[in-house]
Motif scaffolding. Structure first.
Motif, short mmCIF file in Angstrom:
data_model
loop_
_atom_site.label_atom_id
_atom_site.label_comp_id
_atom_site.label_asym_id
_atom_site.label_seq_id
_atom_site.Cartn_x
_atom_site.Cartn_y
_atom_site.Cartn_z
N VAL A 28 -0.54 -9.33 -4.53
CA VAL A 28 -1.12 -9.96 -5.43
C VAL A 28 -2.52 -9.17 -5.85
N ILE A 29 -3.00 -9.09 -5.00
CA ILE A 29 -4.87 -8.45 -4.93
C ILE A 29 -3.84 -5.88 -5.33
N LEU A 30 -2.89 -6.33 -4.54
CA LEU A 30 -2.19 -4.62 -5.00
C LEU A 30 -1.71 -4.86 -6.37
N HIS A 31 -1.32 -5.64 -6.52
CA HIS A 31 -0.60 -5.83 -8.31
C HIS A 31 -2.16 -5.80 -8.96
N GLY A 80 2.95 -25.52 6.69
CA GLY A 80 4.27 -25.51 7.06
C GLY A 80 4.20 -23.64 6.35
N ILE A 81 3.23 -22.92 6.15
CA ILE A 81 3.70 -21.01 5.87
C ILE A 81 2.69 -20.48 6.60
N PRO A 82 3.72 -19.28 7.54
CA PRO A 82 3.09 -18.85 8.40
C PRO A 82 1.24 -17.81 8.12
N TYR A 83 0.78 -17.61 8.82
CA TYR A 83 -0.52 -17.07 8.24
C TYR A 83 0.33 -15.84 7.83
N SER A 84 0.49 -15.53 9.02
CA SER A 84 1.84 -13.59 7.96
C SER A 84 1.81 -13.41 6.86
N VAL A 85 2.73 -14.70 6.09
CA VAL A 85 3.26 -14.61 5.47
C VAL A 85 2.05 -14.69 4.00
N LEU A 86 1.86 -15.97 4.83
CA LEU A 86 0.36 -15.53 3.26
C LEU A 86 -0.42 -15.38 3.40
N LEU A 87 -1.02 -13.72 4.20
CA LEU A 87 -1.62 -12.79 4.20
C LEU A 87 -0.25 -12.00 3.52
N MET A 88 0.48 -12.09 3.43
CA MET A 88 1.45 -10.60 3.03
C MET A 88 1.02 -10.80 1.62
N LEU A 89 1.54 -12.02 0.89
CA LEU A 89 1.61 -13.18 -0.57
C LEU A 89 0.56 -12.42 -1.26
N VAL A 90 -0.81 -12.86 -0.93
CA VAL A 90 -1.82 -12.43 -1.33
C VAL A 90 -2.59 -10.99 -1.17
N LEU A 91 -1.89 -10.15 -0.60
CA LEU A 91 -2.18 -9.31 -0.05
C LEU A 91 -1.09 -8.24 -1.65
N THR A 108 -6.88 -1.27 -12.49
CA THR A 108 -8.19 -0.92 -12.29
C THR A 108 -8.97 0.38 -12.10
N ARG A 109 -9.46 0.87 -12.36
CA ARG A 109 -9.59 2.39 -12.76
C ARG A 109 -9.03 2.98 -11.22
N VAL A 110 -9.23 2.53 -10.45
CA VAL A 110 -8.97 2.93 -9.08
C VAL A 110 -7.26 3.34 -9.39
N VAL A 118 1.02 -1.26 0.08
CA VAL A 118 -0.79 -0.55 -0.07
C VAL A 118 0.49 1.06 -0.11
N SER A 119 2.29 1.04 0.93
CA SER A 119 2.73 2.45 0.83
C SER A 119 3.31 2.51 -0.84
N ALA A 120 3.23 1.45 -1.79
CA ALA A 120 4.12 1.85 -2.50
C ALA A 120 2.85 2.70 -3.89
N LEU A 121 1.66 2.46 -3.33
CA LEU A 121 0.41 3.04 -4.13
C LEU A 121 0.45 4.65 -3.54
N VAL A 122 0.92 4.63 -2.14
CA VAL A 122 1.02 6.18 -1.49
C VAL A 122 2.36 7.06 -2.42
N LEU A 123 3.35 6.28 -2.32
CA LEU A 123 3.95 7.03 -3.07
C LEU A 123 4.24 6.84 -4.67
N VAL A 124 3.56 5.99 -5.17
CA VAL A 124 3.09 6.28 -6.57
C VAL A 124 1.99 7.34 -6.87
N SER A 125 0.74 8.29 -5.85
CA SER A 125 0.14 8.88 -6.06
C SER A 125 0.89 10.31 -5.57
#
Lengths: 493, 340
Positions: free
Chosen positions: B197-200, B184-195, B206-208, B79-86
């Protein structure tokens, strides 16, 4: 001419990545001469200037200074000889005083303390030598653009310049200021400075140039002595063909009103201005710098506050409070500052074209590439934007093509009224004619254009009808039969 | 650009393998951009280097630990990357991590309800984002200055609320969130990776996302094109606050305690990852995938240095160096400073 030749280039060639920008050009400038250089964008003018001022080295050919061959390895190198360039984008320190700018790097001082009296005295001397009465203590920020240019010229003179390149010095100047600059150039000529004057404005070139060189496709196609050419023949030589339809037919049938504004007032800019415009009409607003005409599009487009007694504009019956609201009501705006306010130069063409309405290529939040292609390729075709693809970076296009993209942003059904502020500033002759044609086609299809310009020739050529402005007021409405340059200027002075 | 372009080209033309393989390579060449390729090469270099120095480095367990160690900053970096992008910059995220951690731990201590604690924590992060956005958008202060100020304010609040004390987290759910694994994958890591992918997808399709790029590339032109810049800036700063909150929640789950000083210096790691990833300081350009690689490079570097026994003080120096390196790379992309 028996004058001393200061700087001469012969057989100059330069290629960039396989593209021949300059193909064997001879060029000289003598002491006390103004040598004008004209040509379309991309004709090789700026490359020639860069070679003669040490910015790029020629691939072949020789450059000589006072009849001795020299190698100009850098701008500093050229400057040491006495060759300086005054750029389109001025390089002044805005918060500093006029005198500090002129003597930058060589402030008269004693024991580390600046001697202000001496500084201002010497600055005044230099400025008076250029026929300018500018207060040396004033911050450059508070000066008119023409005066800033004079300051930059003064700085070059203090640096012992003997050859000065002026690159589009009047691009941002209204006529009165242009004449001030012309006067300063005349003084320089008398002082024996050699000047190279690069400009798109042919009337000025004919007025000021002792010689005029025309470039086309990297070659010098003509070198003309003062008084041996006309505007029309210059245009033909620049383009290499006859220019058709630059003056368009003015026959216009008054149809429905598109815009009506009564008693528009904005503090410090407009004092009760009323005007109207019909569908299918191109209405000009002409005034010199500071006359207030450039405030009108800012107000009508909702990013400057103002009051009016009555407003009818698209679907609005009051002034819009934001650009978004103005756009919803059917307005479009082409700003004068293309790079700063019109385009995102590091984004591809398609993102700029669709910036006003990304929604029409979006389904469920996602941008659909096939819709983008269809929309943008249609606009590119219709406006004849020359590009390799809609993914090309906008910053890589020529000024004229960039300006067409700004127009293209509004090229959709929702735009009924187009506000254009200085629509062809910095655009070459050929692209200018195309933009005029596009605007006429837009008007012919029922669109309404309001053109705000300090270029009388543009208003006279492009518009069906015009308002002349001075001091924030409309001084005269000029109907089609009287619409010409002298009438416009007379009404604005 | 030209140089890295060459790096991006895989050397594939030496012999004629099956057409399928050639097709694969030519697709790869068309789709991999130089920045990403450069990062991959850099990462490969680090991995090879460290795996020679420490045999343990390449073990699955160590690599998982490495990802776990950067999951907290990784959760914020996208998300911080998107802040800098804008064309904004949020330096307060490290303090939000600390503040939200303390808030969540205290709420759970008082109510024993993890969902309530998490909800309050996310709201806290969002409110921090609203404050940043209001000062940036409505008052018009440069976002760097705004968030240097709020960095100090949020950190101070974390100490005030916790009275400077460590708050232990005994809640089952929170501990599971921090330490639990799936395959074997920690939830935190999974959350980070999913996030990521979504942000990419958001950033590229997307329009936004594209609107954020337009705003960053030229705010004035965007406004004159009818875009409501203020709303987008609010959105991106609030999201950044919320995800800093998520990071704070993950951190207290992993550590089983909430410390008011938690997350100090994280803002620098986040900015480093974002800049390494090819996001320009001037806005309008940036890659989410690159940011993930930046996060992983930071993780590999810290992890590898620890394994080969480099004092952690030196690692602080290494982080600063990496940040400057990332900025220097941004500079080089714009072209070297020219002779005036």
């Amino acid at each position: 001419m028996s004058k001393t030749v200061l700087l001469a280039g012969s057989g100059l060639r330069k290629a960039f990545g396989g593209v021949q920008a300059v193909r064997g050009v001879d060029f000289t400038v003598s002491a006390g001469e103004v040598h004008a250089l004209v040509g379309e964008n991309g004709a090789g003018k700026s490359t020639l200037v860069k070679m003669l001022s040490g910015v790029v080295e020629p691939d072949s050919g020789t450059i000589s200074w006072l009849d001795k061959p020299v190698a100009l390895r850098s701008p500093a190198n050229a400057r040491a000889l006495g060759i300086q360039v005054i750029h389109q984008e001025l390089e002044l320190m805005l918060p500093l005083s006029v005198a500090e700018n002129i003597f930058l790097g060589a402030l008269p001082s004693r024991g580390g303390f600046v001697n202000r009296r001496k500084l201002y005295g010497k600055a005044r001397e230099v400025l008076e030598g250029l026929g300018a009465s500018i207060d040396p203590a004033m911050p450059v920020r508070d000066l008119y653009i023409a005066d800033r240019q004079v300051v930059e010229i003064a700085r070059a003179l203090v640096g012992n310049a003997r050859v000065l390149f002026l690159d589009e010095p009047t691009a941002a100047l209204p006529p009165v200021e242009t004449q001030k600059l012309m006067a300063a150039i005349g003084r320089l000529r008398e002082q024996g400075v050699g000047l190279i004057y690069v400009s798109h404005k042919l009337d000025e070139v004919i007025q000021i140039g002792d010689r005029i060189s025309v470039m086309r496709d990297g070659r010098k196609v003509a070198e003309l002595e003062r008084g041996t050419t006309t505007r029309e023949s210059l245009v033909e030589q620049i383009l290499g063909r006859e220019l058709k339809n630059l003056t368009l037919e003015k026959g216009h049938k008054l149809k429905d009103k598109a815009v009506r504004v009564e008693n528009l007032r904005a503090a410090g800019a407009l004092e009760g201005v009323s005007f109207d415009a019909g569908k299918g009409e191109i209405v000009g607003f002409f005034g010199l710098l500071g006359a207030g005409q450039s405030a009108i599009p800012e107000i009508l487009f909702g990013f400057r506050d103002a009051d009016a007694d009555a407003v009818e504009m698209g679907t609005l019956n009051q002034l819009p409070s934001s650009p978004a609201q103005a756009i919803r009501a059917g307005l479009g705006f082409v700003p004068s500052d293309r790079k700063g306010a019109g385009l995102a130069l590091n984004l591809p063409i398609w993102e700029n074209l669709l910036m006003t309405d990304l929604g029409r290529v979006t389904r469920g939040g996602f941008i659909r590439r096939e819709l983008v292609d269809a929309e943008c390729n249609a606009i590119v075709d219709q406006l004849d934007i020359r590009c390799s693809s809609i993914d090309q970076q906008t910053g890589n296009l020529s000024g004229g093509n960039q300006q067409k993209i700004v127009l293209g942003k509004w090229h959709h059904d929702q735009t009924d009224i187009l506000l254009l502020d200085e629509p062809t500033r910095g655009v070459d002759v050929g692209a200018k004619a195309e933009i005029y044609r596009l605007l006429h086609a837009y008007a012919a299809s029922g669109g309404c254009c309001l053109v705000f310009s300090s270029d009388a020739e543009e208003v006279a050529t492009l518009c069906n009808r015009a308002y002349a402005m001075r001091h924030g007021q409309i001084t005269r409405q000029i109907d089609p039969s009287n619409l010409d340059v002298p009438n416009l200027i007379a009404a604005a002075l | 650009m030209a140089k890295s372009d060459q790096i991006a080209r895989p050397a594939h033309s030496k012999n004629s393998r099956s057409a399928l393989v050639r097709e694969f390579y030519s697709r790869l060449r068309a789709s991999v951009d130089p920045q990403i390729a450069g990062l991959l090469i850099c990462l490969a270099g680090l991995i090879v280097g460290f795996s020679f120095s420490s045999p343990y480095f390449l073990s699955l367990q160590n690599l998982t630990n490495m990802l776990l160690s950067v999951s907290v900053i990784g959760t914020m970096a996208g998300v911080s990357a998107l802040v800098l992008v804008s064309r904004g910059l949020d330096l307060s995220v490290g303090s939000i991590v600390g503040l939200v951690g303390v808030v969540v731990a205290l709420v759970i201590e008082a109510t024993s309800s993890a969902p309530l604690g998490i909800a309050v924590g996310l709201v806290t992060g969002g409110v921090c984002g609203i404050l940043n956005a209001a000062l940036f958008v409505n008052v018009g202060i440069n976002s760097i200055i705004v968030t240097i100020g709020t960095l100090s304010i949020f950190r101070g609040l974390a100490f005030v609320i916790s009275e400077g004390q460590t708050v232990n987290v005994f809640n089952e759910f929170m501990l599971e969130l921090g330490a639990g694994r799936i395959y074997g994958i920690p939830y935190s890591v999974l959350l980070m990776l999913v996030l990521f992918v979504i942000l990419h997808v958001v950033a590229t399709h997307t329009r936004v996302g594209r609107t954020l790029y337009a705003i960053g590339a030229n705010p004035r032109a965007s406004r004159l094109s009818g875009l409501n810049i203020g709303i987008y800036r609010y959105g991106v700063f609030v999201m950044n606050g919320i995800f800093a909150g998520v990071a704070g929640i993950l951190l207290i789950g992993q550590a089983a305690t909430a410390v008011p000083a938690a997350g100090i210096g994280y803002e620098l790691l986040v900015v480093t990852a974002v800049l390494l990833g090819g996001t320009s300081l001037h806005g309008g350009e940036g890659r989410i995938a690159g940011t993930l690689l930046g996060v992983i490079i930071i993780g590999v570097l810290s992890n590898g240095m620890t394994l080969i026994g480099i004092n952690s003080y030196y690692q602080i120096i290494a982080h600063g160096t990496l940040l400057l390196l990332a900025v220097a790379l941004d500079r080089l992309r714009q072209g070297l400073p020219k002779d005036e």
